[in-house]
Scaffold this motif. Structure first.
Motif, mmCIF file in Angstrom:
data_model
loop_
_atom_site.group_PDB
_atom_site.id
_atom_site.type_symbol
_atom_site.label_atom_id
_atom_site.label_comp_id
_atom_site.label_asym_id
_atom_site.label_seq_id
_atom_site.Cartn_x
_atom_site.Cartn_y
_atom_site.Cartn_z
ATOM 1 N N LEU A 71 0.844 -1.189 0.000
ATOM 2 C CA LEU A 71 0.000 0.000 0.000
ATOM 3 C C LEU A 71 0.885 1.246 0.000
ATOM 4 N N LEU A 72 0.461 2.274 -0.733
ATOM 5 C CA LEU A 72 1.133 3.569 -0.748
ATOM 6 C C LEU A 72 0.375 4.553 0.131
ATOM 7 N N LYS A 73 1.091 5.445 0.752
ATOM 8 C CA LYS A 73 0.475 6.507 1.535
ATOM 9 C C LYS A 73 -0.054 7.583 0.596
ATOM 10 N N ASP A 74 -1.208 8.147 0.927
ATOM 11 C CA ASP A 74 -1.822 9.181 0.095
ATOM 12 C C ASP A 74 -1.171 10.539 0.361
ATOM 13 N N ARG A 108 9.441 -2.144 -9.596
ATOM 14 C CA ARG A 108 10.476 -3.002 -10.183
ATOM 15 C C ARG A 108 10.851 -4.152 -9.258
ATOM 16 N N SER A 109 10.593 -3.991 -7.971
ATOM 17 C CA SER A 109 10.893 -5.074 -7.027
ATOM 18 C C SER A 109 9.852 -6.179 -7.071
ATOM 19 N N GLY A 110 8.767 -5.981 -7.851
ATOM 20 C CA GLY A 110 7.728 -6.984 -7.981
ATOM 21 C C GLY A 110 6.510 -6.762 -7.100
ATOM 22 N N LEU A 111 6.489 -5.699 -6.307
ATOM 23 C CA LEU A 111 5.352 -5.413 -5.436
ATOM 24 C C LEU A 111 4.092 -5.134 -6.233
ATOM 25 N N VAL A 112 2.964 -5.441 -5.620
ATOM 26 C CA VAL A 112 1.660 -5.180 -6.233
ATOM 27 C C VAL A 112 0.919 -4.185 -5.338
ATOM 28 N N VAL A 113 0.675 -2.986 -5.860
ATOM 29 C CA VAL A 113 0.027 -1.931 -5.072
ATOM 30 C C VAL A 113 -1.480 -2.145 -5.080
ATOM 31 N N LEU A 114 -2.060 -2.233 -3.878
ATOM 32 C CA LEU A 114 -3.503 -2.473 -3.749
ATOM 33 C C LEU A 114 -4.301 -1.199 -3.534
ATOM 34 N N GLY A 115 -3.639 -0.101 -3.172
ATOM 35 C CA GLY A 115 -4.374 1.132 -2.906
ATOM 36 C C GLY A 115 -3.533 2.099 -2.106
ATOM 37 N N LYS A 116 -4.225 3.045 -1.471
ATOM 38 C CA LYS A 116 -3.544 4.100 -0.721
ATOM 39 C C LYS A 116 -4.096 4.197 0.690
#
Length: 475
Positions: A71-74, A108-116
């Motif tokens: 998850l990324l911070k908004d 590039r590390s292969g992570l899958v972002v699900l949201g914020k």
């Protein structure tokens, strides 16, 4: 039974490498956990589930975290095609047209972002309760704050939604929620991770980005993925000697660790936070380290708080004006919470001369602070002045829009020094209060020396494991 919820990111990635799980299975399980607990916690404020499933089904980059949900911070970090609101209704229409350099490296590390994840407006308070995104709740006690400004990330990781999540820190925003939610939170050395491309010298380089994690090895491996200057950066951290993941498996040797208990704001420190430091000191001595007490005072440090506020509020002005330019709309009081607008006006009133004086004084203070490491490997101190406070603690009373600033400064007064001096610092979850709340302790290291902090953290993790502790809302 969810087979992945208790695994850190490194272990989940290993399942994918051994073909014992697919990226889609990891992603679907994380989505199910978010859907189960987010109505209670309000940790995740944007979901990209369809896009995440599509990425998980496709050909992912081969990296250390292939297929692992994230998850990324908004706040600050741009993701192409997704709103970046900064926790403010003023930013609801801001949609970046490209990924920031940090996001590129994470992908590039292969992570899958699900949201914020949730954040206070413009990331300004050590709690996560913006009017626009709504309050985020602490998984250990849903009447309490998870901290801020990375409170949504902390609540998501502590509750098991994802194994780790992106976070930022300009005055404690990684370490504060780590302490409040029972997580490991490392703020890297200034310039260790990229801030580009849209952000240059924001907040006079008080800001760093990294993550909140449940394990030390996840933090180390992720920093290996993201660290290194991006093109054109005006500031670079000293080069690391070797991958940080190797440090996690390296004994730290006998370290000299000094305790600093003097509160920079003169505030009273809660007995549980003092007990956490004293307990950590005893553990360190049992592990063979030399521990003594000292002071981090430098000449003129009685004025450093004001200089910090001057530079920090100049950053608020920059942040709002830059956002206004991107969305083509002039900022007005009605667009923001009273506290945010009061800080914006305060920053405007400071003037260029005050900003230049403050930035020069902070540089002097930084150089003086570095001398405290001539005979010390790390400093130990509280992360916070008290365990996680009740939601609403930082609300602005009518007619007193700046009141939350004093409350915030007293709550997290041990944190800004590391930002001011650019030093690496970490909050480690070694103590729980009598009523079951996590209480972190903070270690601050030499400039560029995340390696020693990772070695020490891994030793503490082995001696006093915390991953098995579970909050009320988990899994």
């Amino acid at each position: 039974m969810d087979p992945f919820v208790s695994l850190d990111a490194t272990a989940q990635a290993e399942l994918v490498r051994r073909r014992e799980a697919t990226p889609l299975e990891l992603v679907d399980a994380a989505i199910a956990r978010i859907e189960r607990h987010n109505p209670t916690l309000n940790a995740v404020v944007q979901t990209h589930f369809d896009q995440a499933r599509e990425r998980a089904r496709g050909l992912l980059p081969t990296g250390p975290f292939t297929g692992v949900p994230f998850l990324l911070k908004d706040l600050l970090t741009a993701q192409e095609g997704h709103p970046l609101t900064h926790g403010s209704r003023f930013g609801k229409d801001h949609v970046p047209d490209q990924d920031s350099e940090l996001v590129k490296r994470l992908r590039r590390s292969g992570l899958v972002v699900l949201g914020k994840t949730n954040t206070p407006e413009m990331g300004l308070l050590p709690t996560t309760e913006s009017e626009f995104l709504g309050p985020c709740r602490n998984p250990w006690d849903t009447t309490r704050s998870p901290g801020g400004a990375s409170g949504g990330a902390a609540a998501a990781v502590a509750s098991g939604m994802v194994p780790f999540a992106h976070a930022t820190d300009s005055g404690g925003s990684i370490r504060i929620p780590a302490a409040a939610c029972g997580l490991f939170g490392l703020k890297p050395t200034r310039g260790r991770n990229p801030l580009g491309g849209d952000i240059a010298d924001a907040y006079h380089w008080l800001i760093t980005e990294h993550a909140l994690t449940r394990s030390v090895r996840d933090s180390a491996a992720l920093l290996d993925v993201t660290c290194g200057a991006d093109a054109g950066t005006p500031y670079q951290a000293p080069a690391k000697a070797r991958p940080y993941v190797q440090e996690v498996n390296t004994p730290p040797g006998r370290l000299r660790i000094r305790i600093a208990l003097r509160n920079p704001m003169g505030a009273t420190v809660h007995p549980e936070c003092l007990a956490a430091v004293h307990g950590a000191a005893r553990l360190l001595e049992d592990l063979g380290h030399f521990v003594d007490e000292g002071s981090l005072e430098v000449p003129g440090d009685d004025a450093v708080g004001q200089h910090f506020i001057t530079v920090w509020t100049a950053g608020v002005v920059y942040g709002i004006d830059a956002l206004a330019e991107r969305i083509g709309r002039s900022p007005e009081a009605s667009h923001f919470e009273p506290f945010t607008w009061a800080l914006y006006q305060y920053g405007l009133d400071q003037g260029l001369s005050a900003y230049l004086l403050a930035s020069t004084e902070l540089q002097r203070y930084s150089r003086a602070a570095l001398r405290h490491f001539e005979d010390v490997d790390a400093w130990l101190m509280p992360t916070l002045n008290e365990p996680a406070p009740r939601l609403g603690t930082f609300s602005a009373p009518p007619g007193e829009p700046m009141a939350p600033l004093l409350r915030a400064a007293a709550y997290a007064s041990y944190c800004p020094l590391a930002n001011t001096a650019g030093l690496p610092a970490m909050s480690v979850p070694l103590h729980w209060s009598s009523d079951g709340l996590p209480v972190g302790v903070q270690f601050m290291g030499r400039l560029g020396d995340e390696a020693t902090l990772f070695r020490l953290a891994a030793q503490l993790e082995a001696a006093c494991p915390w991953a098995g502790r579970r909050p009320a809302v988990f899994g």
